[in-house]
Design a protein around this motif. Structure first.
Motif, PDB file in Angstrom:
ATOM      1  N   GLY A   1     -13.019  16.786  36.376  1.00 25.32           N
ATOM      2  CA  GLY A   1     -11.778  17.338  35.835  1.00 25.32           C
ATOM      3  C   GLY A   1     -11.438  16.832  34.461  1.00 25.32           C
ATOM      4  O   GLY A   1     -12.216  16.125  33.798  1.00 25.32           O
ATOM      5  N   TRP A   2     -10.217  17.179  34.017  1.00 26.03           N
ATOM      6  CA  TRP A   2      -9.759  16.814  32.679  1.00 26.03           C
ATOM      7  C   TRP A   2      -9.622  15.305  32.508  1.00 26.03           C
ATOM      8  O   TRP A   2      -9.943  14.766  31.457  1.00 26.03           O
ATOM      9  N   GLY A   3      -9.166  14.616  33.539  1.00 29.20           N
ATOM     10  CA  GLY A   3      -8.984  13.164  33.425  1.00 29.20           C
ATOM     11  C   GLY A   3     -10.283  12.437  33.116  1.00 29.20           C
ATOM     12  O   GLY A   3     -10.369  11.696  32.121  1.00 29.20           O
ATOM     13  N   PRO A   4     -11.333  12.614  33.921  1.00 29.66           N
ATOM     14  CA  PRO A   4     -12.622  11.983  33.604  1.00 29.66           C
ATOM     15  C   PRO A   4     -13.185  12.433  32.256  1.00 29.66           C
ATOM     16  O   PRO A   4     -13.800  11.641  31.536  1.00 29.66           O
ATOM     17  N   PHE A   5     -12.964  13.718  31.899  1.00 26.85           N
ATOM     18  CA  PHE A   5     -13.458  14.221  30.617  1.00 26.85           C
ATOM     19  C   PHE A   5     -12.809  13.483  29.452  1.00 26.85           C
ATOM     20  O   PHE A   5     -13.476  13.080  28.489  1.00 26.85           O
ATOM     21  N   ARG A   6     -11.494  13.274  29.515  1.00 30.39           N
ATOM     22  CA  ARG A   6     -10.788  12.564  28.447  1.00 30.39           C
ATOM     23  C   ARG A   6     -11.272  11.118  28.346  1.00 30.39           C
ATOM     24  O   ARG A   6     -11.492  10.599  27.247  1.00 30.39           O
TER      25      ARG A   6
ATOM     26  N   PRO B   1     -22.573  11.418  32.235  1.00 31.36           N
ATOM     27  CA  PRO B   1     -23.385  11.713  31.059  1.00 31.36           C
ATOM     28  C   PRO B   1     -22.613  12.366  29.922  1.00 31.36           C
ATOM     29  O   PRO B   1     -23.095  12.370  28.783  1.00 31.36           O
ATOM     30  N   VAL B   2     -21.436  12.889  30.200  1.00 27.61           N
ATOM     31  CA  VAL B   2     -20.634  13.507  29.150  1.00 27.61           C
ATOM     32  C   VAL B   2     -20.299  12.500  28.055  1.00 27.61           C
ATOM     33  O   VAL B   2     -20.236  12.842  26.867  1.00 27.61           O
ATOM     34  N   ALA B   3     -20.101  11.241  28.412  1.00 23.17           N
ATOM     35  CA  ALA B   3     -19.784  10.206  27.424  1.00 23.17           C
ATOM     36  C   ALA B   3     -20.938  10.043  26.441  1.00 23.17           C
ATOM     37  O   ALA B   3     -20.721   9.936  25.223  1.00 23.17           O
ATOM     38  N   GLY B   4     -22.184  10.012  26.950  1.00 20.97           N
ATOM     39  CA  GLY B   4     -23.333   9.880  26.060  1.00 20.97           C
ATOM     40  C   GLY B   4     -23.511  11.095  25.169  1.00 20.97           C
ATOM     41  O   GLY B   4     -23.866  10.971  23.989  1.00 20.97           O
ATOM     42  N   MET B   5     -23.270  12.268  25.718  1.00 15.99           N
ATOM     43  CA  MET B   5     -23.357  13.489  24.912  1.00 15.99           C
ATOM     44  C   MET B   5     -22.280  13.488  23.829  1.00 15.99           C
ATOM     45  O   MET B   5     -22.532  13.885  22.681  1.00 15.99           O
ATOM     46  N   ALA B   6     -21.076  13.035  24.187  1.00 17.34           N
ATOM     47  CA  ALA B   6     -19.976  12.976  23.217  1.00 17.34           C
ATOM     48  C   ALA B   6     -20.285  11.997  22.095  1.00 17.34           C
ATOM     49  O   ALA B   6     -19.966  12.250  20.921  1.00 17.34           O
ATOM     50  N   HIS B   7     -20.921  10.871  22.419  1.00 10.80           N
ATOM     51  CA  HIS B   7     -21.245   9.883  21.388  1.00 10.80           C
ATOM     52  C   HIS B   7     -22.186  10.486  20.347  1.00 10.80           C
ATOM     53  O   HIS B   7     -22.048  10.240  19.140  1.00 10.80           O
TER      54      HIS B   7
END
Length: 543
Positions: free
Chosen positions: A31-36, A335-341
């Motif tokens: 959801g939005w919380g983990p995404f943020r 993995p979204v965090a690594g992609m965002a970096h």
């Protein structure tokens, strides 16, 4: 009425091991919380990765923008396709030695082709599920070549730390230090002061404000001071010119069979390092967040990432332990965090590419000194120096060969030495004991009577019966036949303590049996475990 599609069958264990963690994350509720939270973690890691990527690229003999390209392309794919939830990929210190040597010997196009080959090797290793086997590389080998790489990284930064005026730095370790000594009169006090100040500032940030992006703050501060005070120190712009503010178009280097053969050793080394370091980093991440990575999916991701990085002119990449730990501490859990970096680094390139030319090389050299210190793992190195002699030999051989000869040679020699040490230890376990009990009481009473009458003699074999122990065991069994007179009718060989047998071990038993038969003595193998029984039967030895 049309038939509804049947539900997909659950993936087999083999297929499941190749499923990226990103797919698992997105299909189990995201959801939005983990995404943020992941976005903020990605921004934090990007701030750390930005100066580090440029510093590692320069140390590798490439231009700073190559390091940034690697973070953007490889970093994104490692997270998107990988088998770890929080792995952060990019250039690392482990590759500095290999990349520098490949560029020196084969040019940058040679490095691109070697990285493409390494990517293919890693992908095949993942598809064939070889990920679990990399963990068998002994700790003394890994620690030895890692410490050796740390020494080489530090040596490569002496020029910029001291501001020496040199047209080039030799690749050979001893030649390098001889060149530094020859250029000692060109030392620049401003460069020494700036690098020392940066080094002290980074240490203080780590000690008193570990959550702040110390690397970026120090580099930015050094750039401002050097520009405002017009210090006579080298910068990225003065050595490399203007950096590209955009990703280049993908392209393939010239490929020929001769070129592939020439670069094969370098490609294998890159693939080995990428595989080992990425899986080590994934294991560390597992311990931090309490999950379990998929090693084969991780290898496939490393393969795709290195292949793509090379297509865009980047460097080899792997999982970075320090940046992965930063991601976890910053709250990254997918993995979204690594992609965002990777996306954030791309934004920095596009927006602030011009300002990066003002970064003093002395400040980046200070960062790499800290990287080298962390890689050296001095406490672990000291602990291994108290290990058994064989492990110490493997450790020191891997370390010294990495520093003075070549990383590929160091890894090969280290692994072979470790295997020889292991075989020697296993061979020492092999032996023969006489006069031991084998069966139940009634059966044993019969055997005791037979032994008392000289008709039977009982021996127990112990330890693995493999090629390393075959010659010694052959001598022991042969000694039982030293005299042709007074032999029993039957030799009973108890196999209770023999966990495994290989072809050489079977050969020893077969030779002993045939020699006994020539003397009219029967050989009986008893209490044989599953693996030895299976091998003996397959090779025609009666059990």
């Amino acid at each position: 009425m049309t038939d509804l599609p049947s539900p997909a069958a659950p993936p087999t264990r083999a297929r499941a091991s190749l499923v990226p963690k990103l797919y698992t994350t997105l299909t189990t509720g995201y959801g939005w919380g983990p995404f943020r939270t992941d976005l903020l973690a990605g921004l934090t890691v990007a701030i750390v990765a930005l100066p580090l990527a440029m510093a590692l690229a320069i140390a590798s003999g490439a231009t700073p923008d190559k390091g940034l390209i690697t973070v953007v392309i490889a970093g994104f794919l490692i997270s998107a396709l990988g088998g770890s939830r929080v792995q952060i990929g990019g250039p690392t210190g482990a590759f500095v030695v290999v990349v520098f040597n490949v560029i020196q010997q084969h040019g940058y196009d040679g490095l691109i082709l070697a990285t493409l080959m390494a990517g293919a090797i890693l992908a095949v290793a993942g598809w064939t599920r070889l990920g679990g086997y990399i963990r068998y590389v002994p700790e003394p080998v890994v620690t030895g070549f890692t410490a050796g790489i740390a020494v080489i990284i530090f040596s490569s930064q002496v020029r910029d730390l001291l501001g020496l005026s040199m047209t080039g730095v030799p690749a050979d370790f001893f030649d390098k230090w001889a060149a530094f000594w020859a250029a000692r009169d060109s030392l620049t006090p401003w460069a020494v002061g700036l690098s020392a100040g940066c080094l002290l500032a980074i240490v203080l940030f780590r000690r008193f404000a570990p959550r702040l992006p110390g690397f970026l703050i120090v580099v930015a501060g050094a750039s401002v001071i050097a520009a405002l005070a017009q210090l006579p120190v080298e910068t990225i712009g003065s050595r490399f010119g203007e950096l590209s503010a955009a990703l280049p178009a993908p392209h393939l280097p010239a490929i020929s069979l001769a070129r592939l053969r020439e670069l094969a050793p370098s490609a294998l080394t890159i693939a080995f390092l990428a595989g080992v370091e990425s899986l080590l980093s994934a294991v560390v991440a597992d311990g931090m967040i309490g999950t379990r990575h998929r090693s084969n999916a991780e290898l496939v991701a490393q393969g795709a990432a290195n292949f793509a990085s090379a297509l865009f002119g980047g460097l080899p990449a792997t999982g970075a332990i320090a940046r992965t730990a930063t991601n976890v501490r910053s709250g990254g859990r997918s993995p979204v965090a690594g992609m965002a970096h990777a996306v954030f680094v791309l934004v920095f390139m596009l927006v602030a590419g011009h300002w990066m030319t003002f970064v003093p090389l002395a400040s980046l050299a200070a960062i790499l000194v800290l990287v080298a210190w962390n890689m050296s793992e001095i406490p672990r190195f000291r602990r291994l120096l108290r290990a058994p002699m064989g492990d110490r030999v493997v450790l020191l051989a891997s370390f010294l060969l990495t520093v003075t000869v070549d990383l590929t040679v160091a890894i090969a020699v280290g692994v072979v030495l470790a295997a020889v040490v292991f075989m020697h230890r296993m061979a020492e376990l092999a032996g023969v004991e006489q006069g031991v009990s084998l069966g139940g009481q009634e059966e044993e009473d019969d055997h005791v009577l037979a032994e008392q009458a000289g008709e039977t003699r009982t021996y127990r074999l112990r330890g693995p019966l493999f090629f390393g122990a075959a010659s010694g065991l052959s001598e022991l069994l042969t000694s039982l036949l030293a005299s042709g007179s007074g032999l029993p009718r039957t030799f009973r060989l108890d196999m209770t303590d023999v966990p495994l047998v290989d072809a050489s071990g079977v050969g020893v038993l077969r030779e002993f049996t045939e020699r006994c038969e020539k003397h009219g003595v029967k050989v009986r193998l008893e209490n044989t475990q599953a693996q030895p029984a299976r091998v003996l039967k397959a090779m025609g030895v009666e059990v």
